[in-house]
Design a protein around this motif. Structure first.
Motif, PDB file in Angstrom:
ATOM      1  N   ASP A  93       0.818  -1.211   0.000  1.00  0.00           N
ATOM      2  CA  ASP A  93       0.000   0.000   0.000  1.00  0.00           C
ATOM      3  C   ASP A  93       0.853   1.261   0.000  1.00  0.00           C
ATOM      4  OD1 ASP A  93      -2.468  -1.329  -0.006  1.00  0.00           O
ATOM      5  OD2 ASP A  93      -2.360  -1.668   2.159  1.00  0.00           O
ATOM      6  N   SER A  95       3.467   3.490  -2.461  1.00  0.00           N
ATOM      7  CA  SER A  95       3.890   3.697  -3.847  1.00  0.00           C
ATOM      8  C   SER A  95       5.269   3.093  -4.106  1.00  0.00           C
ATOM      9  CB  SER A  95       3.911   5.196  -4.148  1.00  0.00           C
ATOM     10  OG  SER A  95       4.623   5.462  -5.329  1.00  0.00           O
ATOM     11  N   SER A  96       5.433   2.452  -5.254  1.00  0.00           N
ATOM     12  CA  SER A  96       6.738   1.886  -5.611  1.00  0.00           C
ATOM     13  C   SER A  96       7.785   2.982  -5.735  1.00  0.00           C
ATOM     14  CB  SER A  96       6.631   1.097  -6.931  1.00  0.00           C
ATOM     15  OG  SER A  96       6.203   1.951  -7.989  1.00  0.00           O
ATOM     16  N   TYR A  97       7.362   4.174  -6.158  1.00  0.00           N
ATOM     17  CA  TYR A  97       8.303   5.304  -6.218  1.00  0.00           C
ATOM     18  C   TYR A  97       8.869   5.604  -4.828  1.00  0.00           C
ATOM     19  CZ  TYR A  97       6.671   6.463 -10.969  1.00  0.00           C
ATOM     20  OH  TYR A  97       6.374   6.440 -12.313  1.00  0.00           O
ATOM     21  N   GLU A 209       2.379   7.017   5.663  1.00  0.00           N
ATOM     22  CA  GLU A 209       0.966   7.323   5.403  1.00  0.00           C
ATOM     23  C   GLU A 209       0.595   8.683   5.980  1.00  0.00           C
ATOM     24  OE1 GLU A 209      -2.938   6.906   3.972  1.00  0.00           O
ATOM     25  OE2 GLU A 209      -1.093   5.828   3.479  1.00  0.00           O
ATOM     26  N   SER A 212       2.293  11.411   3.885  1.00  0.00           N
ATOM     27  CA  SER A 212       1.630  11.615   2.602  1.00  0.00           C
ATOM     28  C   SER A 212       0.350  12.425   2.769  1.00  0.00           C
ATOM     29  CB  SER A 212       1.321  10.254   1.973  1.00  0.00           C
ATOM     30  OG  SER A 212       0.749  10.415   0.694  1.00  0.00           O
ATOM     31  N   LYS A 218      -3.108  12.853   0.449  1.00  0.00           N
ATOM     32  CA  LYS A 218      -3.414  11.628  -0.293  1.00  0.00           C
ATOM     33  C   LYS A 218      -2.766  10.446   0.403  1.00  0.00           C
ATOM     34  CE  LYS A 218      -1.581  12.595  -4.301  1.00  0.00           C
ATOM     35  NZ  LYS A 218      -1.019  12.408  -5.678  1.00  0.00           N
ATOM     36  N   LYS A 221      -0.063   5.167  -1.161  1.00  0.00           N
ATOM     37  CA  LYS A 221      -0.071   4.330  -2.360  1.00  0.00           C
ATOM     38  C   LYS A 221      -0.246   5.157  -3.633  1.00  0.00           C
ATOM     39  CE  LYS A 221      -5.036   3.329  -2.071  1.00  0.00           C
ATOM     40  NZ  LYS A 221      -6.055   2.261  -1.897  1.00  0.00           N
ATOM     41  N   ASP A 222      -0.681   6.418  -3.490  1.00  0.00           N
ATOM     42  CA  ASP A 222      -0.945   7.259  -4.653  1.00  0.00           C
ATOM     43  C   ASP A 222       0.139   8.305  -4.909  1.00  0.00           C
ATOM     44  OD1 ASP A 222      -3.422   5.967  -5.073  1.00  0.00           O
ATOM     45  OD2 ASP A 222      -4.366   7.240  -3.552  1.00  0.00           O
ATOM     46  N   LEU A 223       1.254   8.224  -4.200  1.00  0.00           N
ATOM     47  CA  LEU A 223       2.320   9.208  -4.370  1.00  0.00           C
ATOM     48  C   LEU A 223       2.945   9.137  -5.770  1.00  0.00           C
ATOM     49  CD1 LEU A 223       4.145   8.876  -0.927  1.00  0.00           C
ATOM     50  CD2 LEU A 223       2.870  10.886  -1.739  1.00  0.00           C
ATOM     51  N   LYS A 224       3.148  10.294  -6.366  1.00  0.00           N
ATOM     52  CA  LYS A 224       3.840  10.381  -7.647  1.00  0.00           C
ATOM     53  C   LYS A 224       5.350  10.415  -7.412  1.00  0.00           C
ATOM     54  CE  LYS A 224       0.019  12.903  -9.824  1.00  0.00           C
ATOM     55  NZ  LYS A 224      -0.395  14.167 -10.494  1.00  0.00           N
ATOM     56  N   ALA A 228       7.174  11.413  -3.942  1.00  0.00           N
ATOM     57  CA  ALA A 228       7.918  10.403  -3.192  1.00  0.00           C
ATOM     58  C   ALA A 228       9.344  10.864  -2.924  1.00  0.00           C
ATOM     59  CB  ALA A 228       7.919   9.077  -3.956  1.00  0.00           C
TER      60      ALA A 228
END
Length: 751
Positions: A93, A95-97, A209, A212, A218, A221-224, A228
């Motif tokens: 949950d 972001s991969s970034y 979390e 963010s 946000k 998991k939704d971080l650009k 990030a």
């Protein structure tokens, strides 16, 4: 990177520091990894190895402190409270970034080395030796995680936090030992997940979390990419790179992270360049923590929940254990607060008492039979500003309330009446009840007797209140002298014992005073206490202790035990039904007529205190009870004469004209749409009450003057109510002899 060596080389002190640093750290690392040749490192390494071996192998990781969410009875959010704002999330949950960015900037070889990066250690030792101290670390993410565990365990203890973050070889050795164990037991993915959940990102945000949400509103998991990178850059120094207070430094640090991500091939140089051109793009959600943020004026209800967790043994045997549980948080607390009732309470308060008024009001609603507290509010809101307070005016001192509570005046009288009926007194018991009298003496108490050595007197509200009165009329008119005679007759002890059975404990926690004046409400109580005590009448004599919490879910969805209401019979059903009948008279045609509900049966009692420093209305229906107090919130109070409250001027404030309407509006809204059950009524009729047969008024009868008529009636009566003790000057001197025309006797007192 290590510092460049100066052209002049190292001084003797720096060379010595370098040797000791290399020996200690490398020796400890090699020992921990079971490498040979430790002995060749000398005495410094030997001591370090012994210290290393003496450290326990298992790292005790405390539960991470998280935010706690407090909900109302319908599941609506009241407030979020936390010592540290943190919401734990799984690695999937995030972001991969974010995962790539934190590894790139903090520990690029994270997936290649073990718990310790030997290359990094030697590089850092060399650099530190040149500085003659410890200026650069070589901590892996695993070691940083271990350090953060120590910081978390330290909590708010400044000394322990300093120890956990001190730049010393001893601390490094401790980190190394635990890091080896953690790496073996958890593995890389779990370590990264734990690290991202425990790390501090500034602005009160702990874990990715919360960070963010704080900076970008946000989920993690939704971080650009650029977002990030910004958050990953904060870890090194949250204050220096704070994007809110230091945006230029934050952007520079973000761009460094992006370049590093490109260097380790997580992203392409083109992606890094494109991200660097973007603005910070903050969408800040400022931290909102604590009961001060509670909705619908429920700040003090929220605070009572907190006090419950900190004081009730259900949540821990010791105060320290309970405080630790509250601080760690991660709880979802579903409370008894009824949103409809709470909204009605706040609406009524705002209508009748202004925040800026010289006096305040507090209102509490409870459910008879369950002890559930349905609503709690006051005109001085929870806060630190002008006309705000942190004192819960509805609660006892031990639960965040005022030091002494507030004198309750005549609202205590029904408790005396209940005790008297339980002692065998009839509800039509009559007393002379003069306008003014001395307190009778002696009076029995729980500790012996009370004597009126000072000649203390008591009087009624006005001179027209002159008995004799029966209990129903005395209750409706709130006749002081009647209830003083009543408590003096049965003794103080049964009354204070009845108060205890009904949960009517003093707000300061002290025992009741064993004096007759307690019947006039001379002691201090809280609105919560009075509402719950009257709920005993509504529940036909069964008292149920107040509860605020329905259920608690802990971290991981585990259900926790919560306090339950304890119910016990305080009086017989018949006694309670009798009191309900008496108090219905108060709202139907007595002092509380202004408070009576139109749409359903209700009962209650008004109360005012000396100099009108407090005014009350406590009332109930069979399915809801409520107490309203109005007065000065300070220790001295406010004399409520020639005063304006809620825009309405008052010559004198009474329980009926200010607390009464507040209660009526709060209860009406809270009960709207709910059932309207009836009370069980009791017929209260005095079988001894008789009227003169000649049609004359009682005052017309004079001793020895009334003559018998030729029909054989008595010429007069000594006392038509044999159960009343009357002063001698009010009693005629003889019995009428009917039929002989020579009545000798009569009675002479105002009716």
């Amino acid at each position: 990177m290590g510092n460049t060596r100066s052209s002049g080389g190292l001084s003797a002190a720096q060379q010595a520091a370098k040797f000791l640093g290399v020996s200690a750290l490398a020796g400890a690392v090699m020992a921990g990894l079971a490498l040979p040749a430790v002995g060749a490192l000398g005495l410094a390494a030997k001591g370090t190895v012994e210290e290393f071996d003496g450290i326990p192998a298992n790292l005790k990781t405390p539960p991470l402190s998280q935010r706690t969410t407090i909900l109302d009875a319908k599941g609506g959010e009241i407030a979020k409270v936390y010592s540290r704002d943190r919401t734990i999330v799984k690695l999937n949950d995030i972001s991969s970034y974010m995962r790539q960015a934190i590894v790139a900037i903090e520990d690029a070889r994270f997936y290649e080395h073990g718990a310790v990066d030997l290359k990094g250690v030697l590089r850092a030792v060399n650099s530190n030796a040149q500085d003659g101290g410890v200026s650069q670390g070589a901590s892996t993410l695993t070691q940083q995680y271990v350090k953060n565990v120590f910081v978390e365990e330290a909590g708010d203890d400044k000394e322990k936090v300093a120890q956990a973050t001190r730049q010393s070889i001893g601390r490094k050795i401790k980190e190394l030992k635990y890091a080896i164990k953690v790496e073996k037991e958890l593995g890389k993915k779990r370590i990264l997940e734990n690290y991202l959940n425990i790390t501090f990102f500034g602005q009160q945000a702990y874990g990715i979390e919360a960070a963010s949400q704080r900076y970008f509103s946000k989920s993690a998991k939704d971080l650009k990419l650029e977002q990030a990178a910004l958050l990953a850059g904060l870890v090194q120094s949250p204050s220096r790179y704070d994007p809110i207070n230091a945006p230029q430094s934050a952007k520079a640090r973000r761009d460094t992270v992006l370049r590093r991500m490109a260097e380790v091939k997580d992203i392409t140089p083109a992606q890094a360049a494109a991200a660097q051109k973007k603005p910070l793009g903050l969408k800040v959600s400022m931290p909102r923590s604590g009961c001060i943020t509670a909705v619908k004026g429920a700040g003090f209800f929220c605070d009572y929940v907190r006090e419950t967790l900190l004081n009730d043994p259900t949540f821990g045997k010791t105060a320290e254990a309970r405080a630790k549980r509250w601080t760690q948080g991660g709880l979802t607390i579903r409370t008894t607060l009824d949103p409809q009732a709470q909204e009605s309470v706040q609406k009524s308060i705002k209508k009748h008492v202004y925040q800026s008024d010289p006096v305040a009001t507090a209102v509490t609603l409870v459910e008879p039979g369950t002890g559930k507290v349905l609503g709690m509010g006051q005109s001085r809101p929870y806060g630190f500003g002008e006309n705000e307070t942190q004192i819960n005016l509805s609660a006892d001192k031990s639960m965040g309330g005022s030091n002494y509570g507030f004198q309750v005046g005549s609202t205590f009288k029904p408790i005396t009446a209940a005790a008297a009926i339980e002692q065998g007194k009839k509800p039509y018991q009559r007393y002379s009840s003069p306008y003014k009298m001395k307190y009778p003496s002696p009076v029995t108490t729980c500790k012996g007797t009370w004597n009126n050595d000072e000649g203390a007197t008591v009087e009624n509200e006005n001179e027209k209140e002159v008995g004799p009165y029966g209990m129903k009329e005395a209750t409706a008119k709130s006749v002081n002298t009647y209830f003083v005679q009543l408590i003096s007759d049965i003794g103080v002890c049964p009354v204070t014992q009845m108060a205890d059975k009904m949960g009517a404990k003093r707000a300061d926690g002290q025992e009741h005073n064993q004096v007759p004046s307690v019947t006039l409400g001379s002691e201090g109580f809280s609105p919560l206490t009075m509402a719950n005590a009257y709920a005993t009448f509504a529940n036909r004599g069964v008292y149920c202790s107040p509860v605020f919490i329905e259920s608690i879910t802990g971290p991981g969805g585990k259900k926790l035990k919560v306090p339950q209401s304890k119910c016990s019979r305080a009086m017989s059903e018949k006694t309670a039904d009798t009191i309900n009948t008496l108090l219905r008279g108060v709202v139907e045609d007595g002092t509380g007529k202004q408070a009576g509900l139109q749409s359903r049966p209700s009962a209650g009692k008004t109360g005012t205190t000396d100099e009108r420093r407090a005014a009350w209305f406590v009332g109930y229906t069979p399915n809801m009870a409520g107490a309203v107090w109005v007065g000065g919130p300070g220790t001295k109070g406010v004399k409520m004469e020639n005063i304006t409250i809620g825009g309405v001027p008052h010559d004198k404030v009474y329980g009926a004209d200010t607390p009464g309407p507040i209660w009526k509006d709060a209860m009406s809204g809270a009960l709207d749409g709910k059932q309207a059950p009836n009370f069980v009524n009791v017929q209260i009729k005095d079988p001894n009450q008789r009227k003169p047969h000649d049609g004359k008024k009682p005052g017309d009868h004079r001793p020895g003057r009334d003559k018998g008529n030729d029909k054989g009636d008595n010429g007069g009566q000594d006392n038509p109510w044999p159960d009343i003790s009357l002063p001698p000057d009010l009693i005629g001197g003889g019995n009428g002899n009917g039929g002989n025309g020579n009545g000798n006797g009569g009675w002479n007192f105002p009716r």
